[in-house]
Design an enzyme around this catalytic site. Structure first.
Site, short mmCIF file in Angstrom:
data_model
loop_
_atom_site.label_atom_id
_atom_site.label_comp_id
_atom_site.label_asym_id
_atom_site.label_seq_id
_atom_site.Cartn_x
_atom_site.Cartn_y
_atom_site.Cartn_z
N CYS A 130 -11.97 -22.32 -12.76
CA CYS A 130 -11.62 -22.72 -11.40
C CYS A 130 -12.36 -24.01 -11.06
O CYS A 130 -13.55 -24.13 -11.32
CB CYS A 130 -12.00 -21.63 -10.41
N ARG A 171 -11.27 -10.00 -6.53
CA ARG A 171 -12.38 -10.70 -7.15
C ARG A 171 -13.68 -10.51 -6.36
O ARG A 171 -13.75 -10.84 -5.18
CB ARG A 171 -12.05 -12.20 -7.28
N CYS A 215 -16.62 -26.29 8.45
CA CYS A 215 -16.78 -24.86 8.17
C CYS A 215 -18.24 -24.44 8.33
O CYS A 215 -19.13 -25.00 7.68
CB CYS A 215 -16.29 -24.53 6.77
N CYS A 250 -20.50 -23.59 5.22
CA CYS A 250 -20.44 -24.39 4.00
C CYS A 250 -21.48 -25.50 3.95
O CYS A 250 -21.50 -26.39 4.82
CB CYS A 250 -19.04 -24.99 3.85
N CYS A 281 -4.33 -17.55 -4.81
CA CYS A 281 -5.67 -16.94 -4.79
C CYS A 281 -6.18 -17.12 -3.37
O CYS A 281 -6.49 -18.23 -2.95
CB CYS A 281 -6.58 -17.63 -5.80
N CYS A 306 -7.31 -22.71 -12.21
CA CYS A 306 -7.20 -22.56 -10.76
C CYS A 306 -7.91 -23.74 -10.11
O CYS A 306 -8.94 -24.20 -10.62
CB CYS A 306 -7.85 -21.24 -10.32
N CYS A 349 -17.70 -33.30 2.65
CA CYS A 349 -16.42 -32.82 3.14
C CYS A 349 -16.32 -33.02 4.66
O CYS A 349 -17.25 -32.67 5.39
CB CYS A 349 -16.24 -31.34 2.79
#
Length: 323
Positions: free
Chosen positions: A102, A266, A61, A64, A194, A134, A57
């Site tokens: 998801c 959640r 972040c 991550c 979400c 999702c 990616c």
């Protein structure tokens, strides 16, 4: 329209901070009352999460392991999965008890083309099973949000991660405004949102309150609010941080429940370090969903056997059984 300052109500932030600082038993009692007023407390949804494209990616972040910026993590890149394989895995998750499936791709943004069309096929396949679907795919444009809606998508996950003031400490490759714009596109397409965040990244209590204020200030509020605890991954900039104490998660869940009464809150990443008792306190505080399975994208989760033990503990005691 997208001025971040307009999205954070100072009075809501003050209210959220007061909740997070309040005596724990008082907070729990209030959250439980709100929860019972709006939900069946026995209804705890099981959701399963699958990484359909792992690693590489371009976002930076700090938490991550999938970021291409964090080369010391050593994560194995995996290519985009085929729709038939994804739907087959969704069927297995459903057989294990999951109601929501998801799918996450390590993309900065959605790009039109074959892979996006494949995601639409995945959504249609998951919905045909009778499951909620999702996806989390990064930033998207309005026409892409509409295509997801037309395919039957239940919800789009796009977390804000933290409060606006702390955000730049965690992510430098996209702005808070970028995230809000994507959420606006999702809402305009009629897809449920979400959206939640992560605690334990070095933020202050006020930053947590600011995050809750932004979320609670959406009109309408998010239908789904995942609360994650940082899983420090060696090789990421936050890999050195300690794990949060479970009661910090309990407080965050309780405050989210009070501020967003109708949302499904959640209990998400990080609960692999929580005991059964810790997690039950989170349910008492208003959590009513968990991610069910061994892995959350690339991070460890409580295994199925541990989750089965958790739900066995929550179940009614049968006649003649030992409580």
């Amino acid at each position: 329209m997208l001025d971040v300052s307009d999205r954070k109500d100072a009075s809501l932030a003050d209210q959220a901070e007061a909740l997070l600082r309040s005596p724990l038993l008082t907070l729990l009692h209030r959250a439980a009352e709100v929860h019972r007023a709006h939900h069946d407390v026995e209804d705890i949804q099981k959701a399963s999460l699958l990484s359909i494209k792992t690693g590489g990616c371009p976002e930076d972040c700090a938490y991550c392991p999938q970021s291409a910026h964090h080369k010391e993590v050593g994560l194995q890149k995996e290519h985009f999965m085929a729709p038939d394989t994804v739907v087959e895995m969704a069927a297995r998750a459903q057989a294990a008890g999951a109601e929501r499936f998801c799918m996450g791709a390590a993309w900065r943004r959605v790009r039109d083309g074959a892979e996006f069309e494949a995601v639409l096929d995945m959504i249609r396949g998951v919905r045909a099973l009778g499951m909620e679907a999702c996806v989390t795919l990064g930033m998207l444009e309005q026409h892409q949000a509409q295509a997801l809606a037309d395919a039957g998508l239940t919800a789009y996950n796009h977390n804000l991660d933290t409060g606006p003031e702390f955000y730049a400490e965690i992510i430098g490759t996209r702005t808070y405004r970028d995230r809000l714009e994507t959420l606006d596109h999702v809402r305009a397409a009629g897809v449920s949102i979400c959206c939640g965040g992560i605690i334990g990244m070095g933020e202050s209590l006020r930053d947590r309150a600011d995050l809750l204020a932004v979320l609670a200030g959406f009109d309408p509020q998010p239908e789904s609010v995942p609360i994650n605890a940082l899983i420090p991954v060696p090789g990421t900039p936050l890999g050195h941080l300690p794990r949060i104490r479970p009661m910090e998660m309990v407080r965050m869940v309780a405050a989210a429940r009070i501020l967003m009464p109708k949302a499904r809150v959640r209990l998400s990443a990080g609960r692999d370090g929580f005991s059964v008792s810790d997690q039950i306190l989170c349910f008492m505080a208003g959590a009513n969903s968990i991610f069910y399975g061994d892995v959350l994208l690339t991070a460890p989760n409580s295994g199925l056997s541990l989750d089965d033990a958790l739900f066995e503990t929550l179940a009614a005691v049968e006649e003649g059984a030992t409580p």
